[in-house]
Design a protein around this motif. Sequence first.
Motif, short mmCIF file in Angstrom:
data_model
loop_
_atom_site.label_atom_id
_atom_site.label_comp_id
_atom_site.label_asym_id
_atom_site.label_seq_id
_atom_site.Cartn_x
_atom_site.Cartn_y
_atom_site.Cartn_z
N LYS A 96 0.83 -1.21 0.00
CA LYS A 96 0.00 0.00 0.00
C LYS A 96 0.86 1.26 0.00
O LYS A 96 0.51 2.24 -0.68
CB LYS A 96 -0.96 -0.02 1.19
N ARG A 102 -7.75 3.41 -6.26
CA ARG A 102 -6.91 2.95 -5.16
C ARG A 102 -7.68 1.94 -4.30
O ARG A 102 -7.13 0.92 -3.87
CB ARG A 102 -6.48 4.13 -4.30
N PHE A 143 -6.42 -1.78 -3.38
CA PHE A 143 -6.18 -2.16 -1.99
C PHE A 143 -7.05 -3.34 -1.58
O PHE A 143 -6.65 -4.14 -0.72
CB PHE A 143 -6.43 -0.97 -1.06
N TRP A 192 2.03 2.10 -3.44
CA TRP A 192 1.06 2.77 -4.31
C TRP A 192 1.33 4.28 -4.35
O TRP A 192 1.23 4.91 -5.39
CB TRP A 192 -0.35 2.50 -3.82
#
Length: 251
Positions: free
Chosen positions: A126, A188, A192, A129
């Motif tokens: 994460k 996103r 995720f 990202w």
Amino acid sequence: MVVEVGPGLGSLTLALLPAARRLYAVEIDPRLAARLPATVAGHAPQHADRLRVLAADALRIGADAFAEPPTALVANLPYNVAVPVLLHLLSQLPTLAHGLIMVQQEVADRLTAGPGSRTYGVPSAKLAWYAAARSAGSVGRSVFWPVPNVDSGLVAFTRHDPPAMPAAPAPPDEAAPGAGAPGATVSREAVFAVVDAAFAQRRKTLRAALGRWAGSPPRAEQLLRSAGVNPSARGESLTIAEFARIAAAAR
């Protein structure tokens, strides 16, 4: 413009003020937040006008709390909420371009781990990202008082753009509808969700681990092949770009 989370008694705050044009100190404890301006006025009066104290929860704060867009995060993050705070701030403050944080050494190892590492997991993927992260050193427990039971680590990060879409197209007979289409985008949240599902059953193959997320293991295998990812691989071997390709294949 610098954001500091959890300034406490102000030790780091006093060190940051000479180097920051504006310092936003986010403190959840109202007593400490109220005391901080007096501490700065007493020890660094020449820089007192640079301080802005925000009595707020860093896990709930948004961009509207800041009069100017913050560009850097420098903080000794509370160990128990370090990862959620970091990811929240990166999501809510798109102007945060870089930062240096101190966290528990175990957390630092996870944040900076790359695919294939045994410490690579949800926090690593994460954070990837949003930014490129690296270890910036370690801090022994003996420098703190009272002495904690853990060592600490420094993590430096630099924001980058999310993974570009689309990925390389899969063979026509394996592609899911819309997968690999020029101009495809993926949120996103969608990426995720794939990351969370892949690591929820870490030791399972992606075909099995993503079965519930995709609706069934066969559907998961179809999406993985469409995204150009081996269904027999495990989540710990994937880059954030590959997670994004899987999410995009499910659109």
